[in-house]
Design an enzyme around this catalytic site. Sequence first.
Site, PDB file in Angstrom:
ATOM      1  N   TYR A  34       0.889  33.885  53.593  1.00 35.89           N
ATOM      2  CA  TYR A  34       1.391  32.779  52.758  1.00 35.89           C
ATOM      3  C   TYR A  34       0.739  32.835  51.372  1.00 35.89           C
ATOM      4  O   TYR A  34       1.391  32.686  50.343  1.00 35.89           O
ATOM      5  CB  TYR A  34       1.108  31.442  53.450  1.00 35.89           C
ATOM      6  CG  TYR A  34       1.408  30.242  52.570  1.00 35.89           C
ATOM      7  CD1 TYR A  34       2.714  29.937  52.188  1.00 35.89           C
ATOM      8  CD2 TYR A  34       0.380  29.417  52.094  1.00 35.89           C
ATOM      9  CE1 TYR A  34       2.993  28.853  51.364  1.00 35.89           C
ATOM     10  CE2 TYR A  34       0.649  28.336  51.276  1.00 35.89           C
ATOM     11  CZ  TYR A  34       1.956  28.057  50.913  1.00 35.89           C
ATOM     12  OH  TYR A  34       2.229  26.990  50.088  1.00 35.89           O
ATOM     13  N   SER A 116      -2.543  20.253  43.725  1.00 37.50           N
ATOM     14  CA  SER A 116      -1.091  20.259  43.963  1.00 37.50           C
ATOM     15  C   SER A 116      -0.686  19.004  44.738  1.00 37.50           C
ATOM     16  O   SER A 116      -1.442  18.515  45.577  1.00 37.50           O
ATOM     17  CB  SER A 116      -0.733  21.513  44.779  1.00 37.50           C
ATOM     18  OG  SER A 116       0.517  21.351  45.409  1.00 37.50           O
ATOM     19  N   GLN A 137      -0.916  18.292  39.643  1.00 35.50           N
ATOM     20  CA  GLN A 137       0.416  18.897  39.488  1.00 35.50           C
ATOM     21  C   GLN A 137       1.421  18.139  40.330  1.00 35.50           C
ATOM     22  O   GLN A 137       1.253  18.008  41.543  1.00 35.50           O
ATOM     23  CB  GLN A 137       0.379  20.377  39.902  1.00 35.50           C
ATOM     24  CG  GLN A 137       1.750  21.031  39.988  1.00 35.50           C
ATOM     25  CD  GLN A 137       2.295  21.038  41.405  1.00 35.50           C
ATOM     26  OE1 GLN A 137       1.572  21.350  42.343  1.00 35.50           O
ATOM     27  NE2 GLN A 137       3.562  20.677  41.581  1.00 35.50           N
ATOM     28  N   ARG A 174      11.074  34.081  50.784  1.00 36.89           N
ATOM     29  CA  ARG A 174       9.835  34.836  51.032  1.00 36.89           C
ATOM     30  C   ARG A 174       9.851  35.409  52.441  1.00 36.89           C
ATOM     31  O   ARG A 174       9.692  34.697  53.423  1.00 36.89           O
ATOM     32  CB  ARG A 174       8.630  33.919  50.840  1.00 36.89           C
ATOM     33  CG  ARG A 174       8.648  33.271  49.472  1.00 36.89           C
ATOM     34  CD  ARG A 174       7.447  32.424  49.211  1.00 36.89           C
ATOM     35  NE  ARG A 174       7.646  31.624  48.002  1.00 36.89           N
ATOM     36  CZ  ARG A 174       7.206  30.402  47.828  1.00 36.89           C
ATOM     37  NH1 ARG A 174       6.497  29.804  48.777  1.00 36.89           N
ATOM     38  NH2 ARG A 174       7.438  29.753  46.716  1.00 36.89           N
ATOM     39  N   HIS A 285       5.225  31.062  38.935  1.00 40.93           N
ATOM     40  CA  HIS A 285       4.808  30.609  40.259  1.00 40.93           C
ATOM     41  C   HIS A 285       4.167  31.762  41.047  1.00 40.93           C
ATOM     42  O   HIS A 285       4.339  31.899  42.254  1.00 40.93           O
ATOM     43  CB  HIS A 285       6.005  30.048  41.030  1.00 40.93           C
ATOM     44  CG  HIS A 285       5.660  28.896  41.928  1.00 40.93           C
ATOM     45  ND1 HIS A 285       5.907  27.589  41.602  1.00 40.93           N
ATOM     46  CD2 HIS A 285       5.074  28.856  43.143  1.00 40.93           C
ATOM     47  CE1 HIS A 285       5.514  26.797  42.592  1.00 40.93           C
ATOM     48  NE2 HIS A 285       4.986  27.545  43.541  1.00 40.93           N
ATOM     49  N   ARG A 288       6.642  34.071  43.024  1.00 43.88           N
ATOM     50  CA  ARG A 288       7.120  33.550  44.310  1.00 43.88           C
ATOM     51  C   ARG A 288       8.516  32.941  44.237  1.00 43.88           C
ATOM     52  O   ARG A 288       9.012  32.412  45.218  1.00 43.88           O
ATOM     53  CB  ARG A 288       6.139  32.491  44.838  1.00 43.88           C
ATOM     54  CG  ARG A 288       4.803  33.091  45.229  1.00 43.88           C
ATOM     55  CD  ARG A 288       3.722  32.044  45.307  1.00 43.88           C
ATOM     56  NE  ARG A 288       3.734  31.248  46.517  1.00 43.88           N
ATOM     57  CZ  ARG A 288       3.217  31.604  47.665  1.00 43.88           C
ATOM     58  NH1 ARG A 288       2.666  32.796  47.797  1.00 43.88           N
ATOM     59  NH2 ARG A 288       3.231  30.797  48.708  1.00 43.88           N
TER      60      ARG A 288
HETATM   61  C1  FMN Z   1      -0.040  30.184  48.209  1.00 47.60           C
HETATM   62  C2  FMN Z   1       0.421  29.616  46.925  1.00 47.60           C
HETATM   63  C3  FMN Z   1       0.822  28.293  46.869  1.00 47.60           C
HETATM   64  C4  FMN Z   1       1.213  27.729  45.655  1.00 47.60           C
HETATM   65  N1  FMN Z   1       1.525  26.398  45.596  1.00 47.60           N
HETATM   66  C5  FMN Z   1       1.815  25.834  44.407  1.00 47.60           C
HETATM   67  C6  FMN Z   1       2.017  24.441  44.300  1.00 47.60           C
HETATM   68  O1  FMN Z   1       1.917  23.699  45.270  1.00 47.60           O
HETATM   69  N2  FMN Z   1       2.292  23.942  43.079  1.00 47.60           N
HETATM   70  C7  FMN Z   1       2.369  24.729  41.953  1.00 47.60           C
HETATM   71  O2  FMN Z   1       2.609  24.224  40.851  1.00 47.60           O
HETATM   72  N3  FMN Z   1       2.187  26.061  42.035  1.00 47.60           N
HETATM   73  C8  FMN Z   1       1.884  26.623  43.216  1.00 47.60           C
HETATM   74  N4  FMN Z   1       1.629  27.958  43.284  1.00 47.60           N
HETATM   75  C9  FMN Z   1       1.644  28.781  42.045  1.00 47.60           C
HETATM   76  C10 FMN Z   1       0.255  28.755  41.396  1.00 47.60           C
HETATM   77  O3  FMN Z   1      -0.026  27.505  40.855  1.00 47.60           O
HETATM   78  C11 FMN Z   1       0.141  29.760  40.250  1.00 47.60           C
HETATM   79  O4  FMN Z   1       1.232  29.597  39.386  1.00 47.60           O
HETATM   80  C12 FMN Z   1       0.079  31.213  40.725  1.00 47.60           C
HETATM   81  O5  FMN Z   1      -0.691  31.332  41.895  1.00 47.60           O
HETATM   82  C13 FMN Z   1      -0.543  32.048  39.616  1.00 47.60           C
HETATM   83  O6  FMN Z   1      -0.573  33.379  39.966  1.00 47.60           O
HETATM   84  P1  FMN Z   1      -1.877  34.138  40.535  1.00 47.60           P
HETATM   85  O7  FMN Z   1      -1.997  33.727  41.954  1.00 47.60           O
HETATM   86  O8  FMN Z   1      -1.493  35.557  40.340  1.00 47.60           O
HETATM   87  O9  FMN Z   1      -3.059  33.718  39.696  1.00 47.60           O
HETATM   88  C14 FMN Z   1       1.242  28.542  44.488  1.00 47.60           C
HETATM   89  C15 FMN Z   1       0.848  29.874  44.550  1.00 47.60           C
HETATM   90  C16 FMN Z   1       0.432  30.417  45.753  1.00 47.60           C
HETATM   91  C17 FMN Z   1      -0.034  31.838  45.778  1.00 47.60           C
END
Ligand code: FMN
Length: 388
Positions: A34, A116, A137, A174, A285, A288
Amino acid sequence: MSTKPIYKYNSRYPSVADLKKKAKSRIPKFAFDYLEGGCNEELNLYRNENDFDNILLKPQYLRVGKDIDMSVDLFGHKYSAPFGISPIGLQGLMWPNAPEILAKAAAKHDIPYTLSTVSTSSIERIAEVSEGKAWFQLYHPTEDRLRDDILNRLKAVECPVLVVLVDVPSFGLRYREIKSGLSMPPKMNISNIFQAMTRPTWGIKTLQHGIPSFATLKPYMEKGLDLSQLGQFMNKTFTGKVNMEKVKAIRDIWTGPLVLKGIATEEDMQAAIELGVDGVIVSNHGGRQIDAGESSIVSLQKLTSNPNYTSKLKIMMDGGIRSGVDLARAYAVGSDFNFMGRPFMYGVGALDTEGGDHTITMFKAQLYQIMQQLTVDNIQQLQERLIK
Ligand SMILES: Cc1cc2nc3c(=O)[nH]c(=O)nc-3n(C[C@H](O)[C@H](O)[C@H](O)COP(=O)(O)O)c2cc1C
């Protein structure tokens, strides 16, 4: 030569790759997948990290340097280092108590931690452990009543910055999560339970801290929802589709700094400026959501090259930063501030309560080293070191 501050951290884990390897051995596979995964073929996840390699920096050896200052002024606060922690949902599932560990470490180092909406600690608890410094957020709620209630709770704890997420009009596709059963709604199947049994520290700590839940959302949920009802609740309660009207309504209510996260194009940047927000986080994101999208660093390059944007609001970024050198690269390209998501979760997975402190100190040491090598005294000077 300037005197180097003492950066003390566990020397067995000097890089994100070391932390990731250790975290993988301690987090059950379904939870690690995840954390780790992108969407579809995971091409944009790859681009996010690899496009940094094309950003080259130059020194200016014969200039006389001063002491290095890594601090950055942002929204009326002087942060001690130029990076923060991105919001991550379900953090406590990947490592028990992760939100509190990270929020505390961020407060100690005076850098922003972003909670988050769907993380596993509440607004109030994180405000307490972060001494009111944590950002929040928001996943946009479907109903105005819920939006207003969350905003009131944020005002009550004097949350310094509100980040509204715009890049989830639908859940990313995903494959890893579909296979592990960890999609929305999250499911616990036999294979996941077996994987958890092979990670005893994670298991014991999960028992200690309790089964993770969406702590901020508890007041709005019926008691005793099973996992599939929880998923239905989430789908009903949040709409990812955030349009200008919805942001405008928040801009009217929220008087503090307002940031849009997930801006990656000129069109959305112009809309953000029109809405009068204080900043954007250029982000996809963490790769993702759209596999055919460009990397965050490439989007950043395009957006920061336009003075009509840079003069109007703060342009921050996240996605693919894995070292102090990458941080320096993002600043060289014109970022006002940078965030990282996965690296901090690797840190906590690897080192538990020490993980937040370790990862922050490690990045500070790495950034300090590259700033020394490039002979810059402060973050702003990094822009002069981009090889164009
Ligand atoms: C497991 C996971 C869960 C995430 N959940 C959220 C979330 O709840 N809210 C959000 O704004 N971004 C979420 N993101 C995106 C992250 O805030 C961020 O944009 C991203 O991890 C940045 O990339 P990096 O992991 O390469 O640093 C998530 C990312 C991951 C990997």
